[in-house]
Scaffold this motif. Structure first.
Motif, PDB file in Angstrom:
ATOM      1  N   VAL A 145      32.454  33.078  34.770  1.00 56.26           N
ATOM      2  CA  VAL A 145      31.754  31.815  34.528  1.00 56.26           C
ATOM      3  C   VAL A 145      32.384  30.776  35.443  1.00 56.26           C
ATOM      4  O   VAL A 145      33.597  30.559  35.411  1.00 56.26           O
ATOM      5  CB  VAL A 145      31.856  31.380  33.050  1.00 56.26           C
ATOM      6  CG1 VAL A 145      31.153  30.041  32.858  1.00 56.26           C
ATOM      7  CG2 VAL A 145      31.275  32.436  32.139  1.00 56.26           C
ATOM      8  N   LEU A 146      31.513  30.135  36.269  1.00 55.04           N
ATOM      9  CA  LEU A 146      32.018  29.202  37.282  1.00 55.04           C
ATOM     10  C   LEU A 146      31.154  27.956  37.322  1.00 55.04           C
ATOM     11  O   LEU A 146      30.053  27.918  36.762  1.00 55.04           O
ATOM     12  CB  LEU A 146      31.989  29.841  38.674  1.00 55.04           C
ATOM     13  CG  LEU A 146      32.502  31.251  38.862  1.00 55.04           C
ATOM     14  CD1 LEU A 146      31.330  32.191  39.060  1.00 55.04           C
ATOM     15  CD2 LEU A 146      33.408  31.315  40.077  1.00 55.04           C
ATOM     16  N   ASP A 147      31.637  26.959  38.040  1.00 60.32           N
ATOM     17  CA  ASP A 147      30.800  25.793  38.314  1.00 60.32           C
ATOM     18  C   ASP A 147      29.621  26.215  39.186  1.00 60.32           C
ATOM     19  O   ASP A 147      29.742  27.096  40.045  1.00 60.32           O
ATOM     20  CB  ASP A 147      31.617  24.723  39.043  1.00 60.32           C
ATOM     21  CG  ASP A 147      32.644  24.070  38.127  1.00 60.32           C
ATOM     22  OD1 ASP A 147      32.453  24.134  36.894  1.00 60.32           O
ATOM     23  OD2 ASP A 147      33.628  23.520  38.654  1.00 60.32           O
ATOM     24  N   ARG A 153      44.996  41.226  40.252  1.00 63.97           N
ATOM     25  CA  ARG A 153      45.090  40.269  41.363  1.00 63.97           C
ATOM     26  C   ARG A 153      43.760  39.556  41.577  1.00 63.97           C
ATOM     27  O   ARG A 153      43.727  38.362  41.847  1.00 63.97           O
ATOM     28  CB  ARG A 153      45.495  41.000  42.647  1.00 63.97           C
ATOM     29  CG  ARG A 153      46.939  41.399  42.710  1.00 63.97           C
ATOM     30  CD  ARG A 153      47.380  41.647  44.153  1.00 63.97           C
ATOM     31  NE  ARG A 153      46.494  42.582  44.843  1.00 63.97           N
ATOM     32  CZ  ARG A 153      46.675  43.902  44.858  1.00 63.97           C
ATOM     33  NH1 ARG A 153      47.708  44.440  44.196  1.00 63.97           N
ATOM     34  NH2 ARG A 153      45.851  44.691  45.513  1.00 63.97           N
ATOM     35  N   LEU A 154      42.685  40.302  41.401  1.00 62.31           N
ATOM     36  CA  LEU A 154      41.363  39.698  41.575  1.00 62.31           C
ATOM     37  C   LEU A 154      41.117  38.619  40.528  1.00 62.31           C
ATOM     38  O   LEU A 154      40.677  37.511  40.844  1.00 62.31           O
ATOM     39  CB  LEU A 154      40.269  40.775  41.496  1.00 62.31           C
ATOM     40  CG  LEU A 154      40.136  41.719  42.701  1.00 62.31           C
ATOM     41  CD1 LEU A 154      39.217  42.885  42.366  1.00 62.31           C
ATOM     42  CD2 LEU A 154      39.601  40.963  43.914  1.00 62.31           C
ATOM     43  N   ILE A 155      41.420  38.947  39.250  1.00 60.41           N
ATOM     44  CA  ILE A 155      41.204  37.985  38.160  1.00 60.41           C
ATOM     45  C   ILE A 155      42.030  36.727  38.370  1.00 60.41           C
ATOM     46  O   ILE A 155      41.536  35.605  38.245  1.00 60.41           O
ATOM     47  CB  ILE A 155      41.536  38.643  36.806  1.00 60.41           C
ATOM     48  CG1 ILE A 155      40.492  39.721  36.479  1.00 60.41           C
ATOM     49  CG2 ILE A 155      41.612  37.608  35.695  1.00 60.41           C
ATOM     50  CD1 ILE A 155      40.862  40.587  35.299  1.00 60.41           C
ATOM     51  N   GLN A 156      43.305  36.912  38.728  1.00 57.55           N
ATOM     52  CA  GLN A 156      44.181  35.768  38.944  1.00 57.55           C
ATOM     53  C   GLN A 156      43.688  34.894  40.088  1.00 57.55           C
ATOM     54  O   GLN A 156      43.704  33.661  40.007  1.00 57.55           O
ATOM     55  CB  GLN A 156      45.606  36.260  39.218  1.00 57.55           C
ATOM     56  CG  GLN A 156      46.628  35.132  39.271  1.00 57.55           C
ATOM     57  CD  GLN A 156      48.045  35.648  39.462  1.00 57.55           C
ATOM     58  OE1 GLN A 156      48.276  36.841  39.661  1.00 57.55           O
ATOM     59  NE2 GLN A 156      49.016  34.760  39.368  1.00 57.55           N
ATOM     60  N   SER A 157      43.218  35.522  41.151  1.00 53.35           N
ATOM     61  CA  SER A 157      42.721  34.759  42.312  1.00 53.35           C
ATOM     62  C   SER A 157      41.454  33.988  41.954  1.00 53.35           C
ATOM     63  O   SER A 157      41.293  32.829  42.353  1.00 53.35           O
ATOM     64  CB  SER A 157      42.441  35.712  43.471  1.00 53.35           C
ATOM     65  OG  SER A 157      43.618  36.336  43.907  1.00 53.35           O
ATOM     66  N   PHE A 158      40.563  34.621  41.169  1.00 55.97           N
ATOM     67  CA  PHE A 158      39.329  33.930  40.781  1.00 55.97           C
ATOM     68  C   PHE A 158      39.649  32.705  39.930  1.00 55.97           C
ATOM     69  O   PHE A 158      39.048  31.636  40.078  1.00 55.97           O
ATOM     70  CB  PHE A 158      38.403  34.870  40.018  1.00 55.97           C
ATOM     71  CG  PHE A 158      37.793  35.958  40.875  1.00 55.97           C
ATOM     72  CD1 PHE A 158      37.410  35.701  42.187  1.00 55.97           C
ATOM     73  CD2 PHE A 158      37.594  37.240  40.366  1.00 55.97           C
ATOM     74  CE1 PHE A 158      36.846  36.701  42.967  1.00 55.97           C
ATOM     75  CE2 PHE A 158      37.027  38.234  41.140  1.00 55.97           C
ATOM     76  CZ  PHE A 158      36.658  37.977  42.460  1.00 55.97           C
ATOM     77  N   GLU A 159      40.614  32.855  39.020  1.00 54.45           N
ATOM     78  CA  GLU A 159      40.972  31.748  38.124  1.00 54.45           C
ATOM     79  C   GLU A 159      41.629  30.610  38.891  1.00 54.45           C
ATOM     80  O   GLU A 159      41.317  29.440  38.666  1.00 54.45           O
ATOM     81  CB  GLU A 159      41.902  32.256  37.029  1.00 54.45           C
ATOM     82  CG  GLU A 159      41.216  33.180  36.034  1.00 54.45           C
ATOM     83  CD  GLU A 159      42.196  33.790  35.027  1.00 54.45           C
ATOM     84  OE1 GLU A 159      41.743  34.251  33.963  1.00 54.45           O
ATOM     85  OE2 GLU A 159      43.425  33.828  35.333  1.00 54.45           O
ATOM     86  N   GLY A 216      38.353  28.456  40.011  1.00 50.57           N
ATOM     87  CA  GLY A 216      38.243  27.924  38.648  1.00 50.57           C
ATOM     88  C   GLY A 216      37.384  28.772  37.741  1.00 50.57           C
ATOM     89  O   GLY A 216      36.680  28.248  36.867  1.00 50.57           O
ATOM     90  N   ALA A 217      37.438  30.085  37.905  1.00 49.71           N
ATOM     91  CA  ALA A 217      36.575  30.981  37.120  1.00 49.71           C
ATOM     92  C   ALA A 217      37.172  31.245  35.745  1.00 49.71           C
ATOM     93  O   ALA A 217      38.386  31.289  35.562  1.00 49.71           O
ATOM     94  CB  ALA A 217      36.387  32.295  37.881  1.00 49.71           C
TER      95      ALA A 217
END
Length: 803
Positions: free
Chosen positions: A721-723, A788-794, A798-799
């Motif tokens: 979920v993102l802007d 690593r992917l999840i951390q980078s997206f967050e 700002g995901a």
């Protein structure tokens, strides 16, 4: 340029066949593109003979036919004849069985043995129109001749046969634009002398009609000569002259004009004949007339002068556009009795500009704008005057006027032997070098151990440097006579291996064709209106055409958009509405620093994606279809990452702008409706415009096939979920960076915007495909990569990760 072998033989002894002569000339740089057979009577009267009618009786079954027996030389044949004037004892023209006739009108036909109303006929007694020598069909030809029966009719009618060479003359070889010029090359190739007719018998009969000449601009007209011939009789030219012109594909006009054309093609010196009685004030003035002056040329067209072309004038106004085209008011007509004959040397620049401005390309301008021989005008003038006296009568009634204030001299060029050997790649003897130059009329004026100095006559406009002289030596020695070295080497300064841009374009054309696209090639000329109405092109940058054919072809295109839209309109108007097109083309613009060219790749999509069928309804093409094509192209050439940005500017309603670093690679999107209507397209059009030059520069070459991995691929899904402002391109960049070499590709299988998530947000459902080419992935490695992917997206976009 056409050259008559018969006429060449008047200049130089030729024993070779036309094919051998053609090979010699081609090998020396005068490329012979074809050899044509010219016959003064079509078919050459092959199989047509002189015969004698031995008997003539009425046909028993036809009132208007006669049965004859004709002696055709050792053979007597029966012939049924329908001519009313056939009679016993006549000498006639007989077409033998098996020959082909070429009548003045209608198709050719073969003479066959036939039965006409029950009587055998083995030939045909001919009228003049049936063998192509005249218009009459009133009856058969009855000859007054003592020639033996069976004599070929070609001998009686003096049929001329000639072989004509079609030479593709390169712009630098102005000296070879005549029979004399070609003979000069053959002189060097065959080591034989060239003979030109003498003008030693030229004499002035009286000076009763001298026409003075004034030159106001000697830079544009360095030399002007002329003389007056009175009491001429204008009429048809003799057969030899008509046949000469016809062999060169020229129409005979009258004896005066035909002689000027003969001299032009014989010697390369254009002449012009004025009606002396139409020269107001009895005076010739060579000058320029004011801009926008009106002048009517021989083709009866009124032309507005630019003010830059050189004119031949009298005291009232213009008589001729110098070196290009004569005027209607001063030309030779059937009533002409006195002529002023002009022979001049004009500056190539002024002739080229005048010819281009008026769109006039004549045999004279062809030679003048490339450079004629400044030493030829007087010889050509005397030669023409003598021919006019011989053919048209009259008397020379003035001295030769020759205004030549600043004679053009020979050009001296220094040559070094070492440069001859270096550039030719072969050691030639000094004797051979000097012999070749001597045969080319290039005179050695001084010598030293290191080299020599030559004097080049001004008719060789292409020989101005040492390298030019060496080229002359090489082409006569023969390119084929320079053997390849046993040891060859090459130096590479560019990257290796070099990109093959042609191959790259071909492969991408194959790719697009496999996707259902059709390639188009459109005109580089377009309407100025498009730049004015487009909203994204500035008319100031238009490259305008000075001698445009029409307003619709008035400028060079700044974009491939409108030429492609015109193709769409053409097809849509013919009920072909589902179209996928592409074009590799060049666009042009005028910038402060000069003219610029740029190669582009354009793609067009319109209508339905696929034809309607029972399996699924038709669907209109959509932006993702075009974007997917562009992605495939980038993947094919090895460009893995580009920056994209959504834009809303002409010519698009909406589009993506693609960049490689700071440089724009291209744009793709939906074309504005008003621009489509400007080209008469009334349905939506998706358009991609890529900078082909930049694409080729950045391409890594065609993507190679790789061995399929032995180890399995793993898929993991995430919901983000993102802007709404975050684009998929941003997500993709983050993923490729964080996923490393294990992440093979990313897919989107759902996008959601609605009341189940916060306002201003959107949800992406993404699939990630992981694979290691060297080993099977373990759960630990997979979980670490996904972490690593999840951390980078967050952190970077700002995901929020939906569990």
């Amino acid at each position: 340029m056409k050259i008559s072998i018969n006429r060449l033989k008047d200049f130089i002894l030729l024993e070779q066949s036309p094919e051998e002569i053609a090979a010699l000339l081609t090998g020396s740089g005068l490329e012979v593109e074809g050899i044509e057979l010219f016959e003064s009577i079509k078919g050459g009267l092959e199989g047509v003979v002189i015969g004698e009618v031995l008997t003539c009786e009425r046909h028993p079954n036809a009132d208007k036919l006669s049965i004859t027996t004709v002696d055709i030389g050792g053979e007597v044949v029966p012939i049924v004849c329908g001519a009313p004037n056939v009679a016993k004892g006549q000498k006639v023209v007989v077409a033998k069985e098996g020959c082909t006739l070429y009548p003045v009108s209608g198709e050719s036909f073969e003479i066959k043995k036939a039965k006409i109303r029950g009587e055998v006929s083995q030939g045909m007694i001919c009228a003049e129109d049936e063998i192509g020598i005249g218009e009459s069909h009133a009856g058969i030809m009855v000859l007054d001749t003592d020639l033996a029966n069976g004599t070929p009719a070609a001998e009686y009618f003096k049929v001329v046969k000639d072989h004509v060479l079609e030479i593709g003359l390169t712009p630098n070889r102005a000296d070879a634009a005549s029979h004399l010029g070609v003979a000069r090359d053959l002189k060097a190739l065959l080591k034989r002398e060239v003979c030109i007719p003498s003008v030693g018998d030229f004499k002035v009969d009286n000076t009763n009609r001298t026409i003075p000449v004034t030159i106001e601009n000697s830079n544009d007209c360095p030399r002007y000569a002329g003389l007056t011939i009175s009491n001429v009789k204008v009429g048809p030219s003799p057969e030899w002259l008509q046949n000469y012109l016809k062999a060169l594909d020229l129409d005979p006009i009258n004896n005066i004009v035909d002689i000027t054309n003969f001299i032009l093609h014989d010697l390369g010196q254009p002449l012009h004949a004025f009606d002396a009685d139409k020269i107001s004030g009895g005076k010739i003035i060579v000058k320029k007339l004011p801009k926008d002056s009106l002048f009517v040329t021989l083709d009866e067209k009124e032309r507005k002068l630019s003010g830059e072309e050189l004119m031949i004038c009298d005291e009232i106004g213009g008589l001729c556009i110098a070196g290009i085209f004569g005027g209607k008011g001063s030309g030779v007509s059937d009533n002409t009795t006195s002529i002023f004959l002009e022979s001049a040397y004009f500056s190539p620049d002024v002739i080229r500009k005048g010819s281009q401005f008026h769109g006039l390309k004549t045999d004279a301008s062809f030679r003048f704008e490339r450079g004629t021989d400044p030493n030829m005008p007087i010889y050509a003038l005397k030669r023409a005057a003598m021919l006019i006296k011989e053919i048209a009568g009259g008397e020379i009634t003035s001295e030769v006027v020759d205004i030549y204030p600043n004679p053009i001299g020979d050009l001296d060029i220094d040559i070094e032997y070492k440069n001859i050997h270096r550039l030719i790649g072969k050691d030639l003897s000094q004797a051979e070098i000097k012999e070749i130059l001597g045969n080319l009329d290039i005179k050695v004026v001084s010598e030293s151990e290191q080299g020599f100095k030559v004097s080049v006559k001004p008719y060789r406009v292409d020989v101005t440097r040492e390298a030019d002289v060496i080229e002359e030596i090489l082409r006569i020695h023969g390119f084929d006579n320079v053997a390849l070295s046993e040891n060859l080497k090459s130096d590479y300064l560019a990257e290796h291996p070099a990109k093959d841009f042609n191959k790259l374009q071909y492969r991408l054309s194959e790719l697009l064709s496999s996707l259902g696209y059709y390639e188009i090639i459109t005109n580089s000329l377009t309407k100025p209106l498009y730049a004015e109405k487009s909203g994204f092109m500035d008319p100031v940058h238009n490259v305008e055409i000075y001698n445009k054919l029409s307003e619709d072809l008035g400028v060079m295109r700044q974009s491939l958009l409108f030429s492609g839209l015109e193709v769409l309109a053409h097809n849509i108007n013919r009920r072909q509405k589902d179209l996928k097109l592409f074009e590799f083309g060049t666009v042009y613009s005028k910038q402060p620093e000069g003219y610029q060219e740029e190669r582009r790749l354009a793609m067009f999509l319109t209508g339905d994606k696929a034809a309607e069928s029972w399996r699924e309804p038709s669907k209109p093409v959509a932006f993702p279809d075009l974007y997917a094509t562009v992605e495939l192209i980038l993947e094919k050439v090895g460009i893995e990452q580009v920056d994209v940005e959504v834009i809303h500017s002409a010519p698009f309603d909406y589009a993506l702008q693609m960049k490689l670093g700071t440089k724009e690679l291209g744009k793709l999107g939906l074309v504005q409706e008003e621009l489509c209507k400007l080209a008469e397209v009334r349905q939506e059009v998706l358009y991609a415009d890529l900078n082909w030059d930049l694409l080729m520069k950045k391409a890594k070459g065609l993507k190679k096939y790789a061995e399929i991995s032995k180890f399995p691929e793993v898929r993991r899904d995430l919901s983000l979920v993102l802007d709404r402002s975050v684009t998929f391109d941003q997500i993709k960049k983050v993923a490729l960076k964080a996923g490393g070499k294990l992440l093979q590709r990313i897919g989107v299988f759902d996008v959601y915007q609605g009341d189940k998530i916060d306002a201003g947000k959107k949800a992406y459902a993404l699939s990630f495909y992981l694979q290691d080419s060297e080993q099977t992935l373990t759960d630990k490695v997979i979980d670490k990569t996904m972490g690593r992917l999840i951390q980078s997206f967050e952190n970077e976009v700002g995901a929020f990760i939906r569990k």
